[in-house]
Scaffold this active site. Sequence first.
Site, PDB file in Angstrom:
ATOM      1  N   GLU A   1      39.167  25.798  27.729  1.00 62.87           N
ATOM      2  CA  GLU A   1      37.873  26.287  28.206  1.00 62.87           C
ATOM      3  C   GLU A   1      38.081  27.435  29.197  1.00 62.87           C
ATOM      4  O   GLU A   1      38.947  27.373  30.068  1.00 62.87           O
ATOM      5  CB  GLU A   1      37.152  25.122  28.888  1.00 62.87           C
TER       6      GLU A   1
ATOM      7  N   LYS B   1      28.558  25.845  25.196  1.00 61.16           N
ATOM      8  CA  LYS B   1      28.632  24.497  25.751  1.00 61.16           C
ATOM      9  C   LYS B   1      27.237  23.917  25.903  1.00 61.16           C
ATOM     10  O   LYS B   1      26.338  24.553  26.455  1.00 61.16           O
ATOM     11  CB  LYS B   1      29.346  24.546  27.100  1.00 61.16           C
TER      12      LYS B   1
ATOM     13  N   CYS C   1      34.579  20.569  26.583  1.00 61.61           N
ATOM     14  CA  CYS C   1      34.789  19.654  27.713  1.00 61.61           C
ATOM     15  C   CYS C   1      33.725  18.554  27.802  1.00 61.61           C
ATOM     16  O   CYS C   1      33.774  17.570  27.090  1.00 61.61           O
ATOM     17  CB  CYS C   1      34.890  20.438  29.011  1.00 61.61           C
TER      18      CYS C   1
END
Length: 589
Positions: free
Chosen positions: A65, A135, A171
């Site tokens: 990330e 994300k 994540c």
Amino acid sequence: MKGQRRHPGCQSLPGWRRLCYVAAMKIALLQINPVIGELAANSRKIVDGCARAAVAGCQLAILPELALSGYPPRDLLERPAFRAEHQQALEELVGGITDIGVLCGAFVAHPEADRGLANAALLFAEGRILATVAKRLLPNYDVFDECRYFQPGPPVVPCRFQGCNLGITICEDVWNATGSTADHQRGGLTPAYGCDPVGELVAAAGDQEIDLLVNIAASPFTVGKHAFREKMLAGIANRYRLPVALVNQVGGQDSLVFDGGSLALAEDGHPLVRAARFAEDLVVFDLDNKKGSDPFSPSFSPSAGDEKGEIMAALELGTRDYVHKCGFARVVIGLSGGIDSALTAAVAARALGPEQVLGVAMPSPYSAAASLEDARALAANLGIAFAELPIATVRDTFLATLAPLLGEVTGELPDQNIQARIRGTLLMAIANQQGRLLLATGNKSELAVGYCTLYGDMCGALAVLADVYKTVVYELADWLNRERELIPARTITRPPSAELAPEQRDDNELPPYGILDPILQAHLEEQLPAAAIVQRGYEPAVVADVIRRVRLNEYKRQQAPPALKITARAFGVGRRYPIAANYIERISP
């Protein structure tokens, strides 16, 4: 491969189309240690890693990330110049890698117009971006503040690459997966998100099944988190019968330590390949043949279940990267002859090399001869440089100067703090003159209850042990001495003392650490009410006094140097308590 569905944003390039239906796809998990804002160096690291992956026969390299900027860039994201330079570096990166496909984390303009920035994963090959996935879940608790900078991405569907359907997440997106027990691990910190990105990806795939679920991450270290994360990912693999790959950032960044530990799991949850922890690494697995290899793996990772080795590795990596990324090579440490400064010196020597560490003993009129002897023996055992600067004369000068105003202060709190501040001043002078960073040596137990001196023993650029309870300090010392004595045995067995007044001992001013630390852990990390802590068998008056001390000393902690975070609840950026407040938690109604 299982299906032929194509995401609208995933057009294959002509040069790759002939490879779309190869019998196997070798994938590299490229675990790197970026420096925040050092875009050129981070780009070179990515390019070099992708070249190694291509040599290993891989068709796809996956990076962490925000790999290009480093994580977390924080308010750099608000600087127009930084955003522009990042965009230029990203375009050059995409155009410069032509021999392998790449999935890399970077921030980009949000895919929906006028919505600011997105924390994204970019899939690119032969100079073109094939897909951008933003994300979905933005953590906004503890040390995370992503809602300050990013907007959540829209729902996504799998992306097709070389005939393979990739389900891409970033994540936090996997921490809310259906059936996950992340809330238990996070101590109830995880917000109740309104979506499950993994479940949505699987549903969006329909008959065109996902071939690999990918998670690119910058997931900070805390004790026990690595094992839990692997268990959680294995649960996702089992639930959806999908292979899973995680690529995690590694390295120290201010207070945070990222432990790497990237891995790929088969659809039944068993590991195909694991990357090293606390070190950069490149590991390879074959998606079709379900085989893994680690041709470039470094030699060190803490053994399974070795919690003390894990903590030491985190402290060493955090110290090394903080010193080096701040542009320094050498450090100085005040050696008291006590266990905290001894452990800090040992961490520094292991992290930086003993030749880069200077230990300075500064005996006062109240210092025991054994303290100086043990400090000198420690330096010899570690192989670090050693110096002695007695402070009695300087202390006398301070007291004489203050006498017309304060009278005699010998043995009183001002005298104790003067001694600590003299030491801090001397150490800072050495740091300034020799171009060293000063490492503070205090532990979490002391910092919690304010058993430390502002501008004295709290001086420093980094507090190495400030998230390590005193009882754990002793355990780490024993761990270090398991093969040969590095920390003198007497340092471990002598009752701890600040040695700032006659006959001073920690346990005369604080509860014994075997009682203090469990109370602090229950209060700070478990967030238990005072009454619940008493129910565990602790005296109400002791519990009330400990909590009172924690409350009253918030002002000290907010002036303390950055502390390496190893627990779920550390002092520092993740703790947001007011200083001027007077809430008193009562034990009984």
